[in-house]
Design an enzyme around this catalytic site. Structure first.
Site, PDB file in Angstrom:
ATOM      1  N   HIS A 178       0.832  -1.200   0.000  1.00 37.84           N
ATOM      2  CA  HIS A 178       0.000   0.000   0.000  1.00 37.84           C
ATOM      3  C   HIS A 178       0.870   1.255   0.000  1.00 37.84           C
ATOM      4  O   HIS A 178       1.766   1.399   0.817  1.00 37.84           O
ATOM      5  CB  HIS A 178      -0.918  -0.026   1.220  1.00 37.84           C
ATOM      6  CG  HIS A 178      -1.924   1.063   1.231  1.00 37.84           C
ATOM      7  ND1 HIS A 178      -2.460   1.541   2.392  1.00 37.84           N
ATOM      8  CD2 HIS A 178      -2.505   1.774   0.234  1.00 37.84           C
ATOM      9  CE1 HIS A 178      -3.330   2.501   2.120  1.00 37.84           C
ATOM     10  NE2 HIS A 178      -3.369   2.654   0.815  1.00 37.84           N
ATOM     11  N   ASN A 207       3.205   8.160 -19.966  1.00 36.71           N
ATOM     12  CA  ASN A 207       3.781   7.809 -18.670  1.00 36.71           C
ATOM     13  C   ASN A 207       2.736   8.054 -17.595  1.00 36.71           C
ATOM     14  O   ASN A 207       2.002   9.038 -17.649  1.00 36.71           O
ATOM     15  CB  ASN A 207       4.997   8.696 -18.357  1.00 36.71           C
ATOM     16  CG  ASN A 207       5.998   8.741 -19.478  1.00 36.71           C
ATOM     17  OD1 ASN A 207       6.600   7.741 -19.821  1.00 36.71           O
ATOM     18  ND2 ASN A 207       6.163   9.913 -20.073  1.00 36.71           N
TER      19      ASN A 207
END
Length: 129
Positions: free
Chosen positions: A20, A120
């Protein structure tokens, strides 16, 4: 042997190590890759594999809570901008220079063969519960 999902052993293993809040930069063939993050280079030929193919494969396997891209994508690569808008309704846009700085903090960089500019995105991993 895996029968589905991401088969590339380096990429599959790197994804399994993410947690996370970790960052994953999915980038075109021309993006400068910073020192530090683990790199899985999938680029084979110009355009192969594409940014869209790799991004969609990663999104099928990862929990992603946010995405950040360069604002320059809007003018220079409308197809990538449309893809990012569709995948990330709350896409954060920053300058390309800032994206390069942020990418240094990524845990993983996945380089595609994409040969169009500004394809990107920096993903921030979420949690499945």
């Amino acid at each position: 042997m895996k029968k589905s999902g991401i088969l590339n052993r380096q990429l599959s293993g790197a994804l399994a190590e993410l947690g996370h809040g970790d960052g994953v930069l999915v980038c075109d063939a021309g993006m400068p890759i910073p020192d530090g993050p683990r790199v899985v280079d999938l680029a084979f030929r110009a355009g192969v594999p594409s940014f869209a193919e790799v991004l969609d494969g990663l999104l099928a396997e990862l929990v992603v809570e946010a995405g950040t891209a360069a604002e320059e994508v809007r003018g220079a690569n409308p197809a990538a901008a449309q893809l990012l808008d569709a995948r990330f309704p709350a896409l954060r846009l920053v300058s390309h220079e800032e994206l390069k700085v942020l990418s240094a903090g990524a845990r993983l960089v996945v380089r595609t063969g994409e040969a169009r500019p500004y394809a990107n995105v920096l993903l921030r991993c979420g949690v499945f519960f």
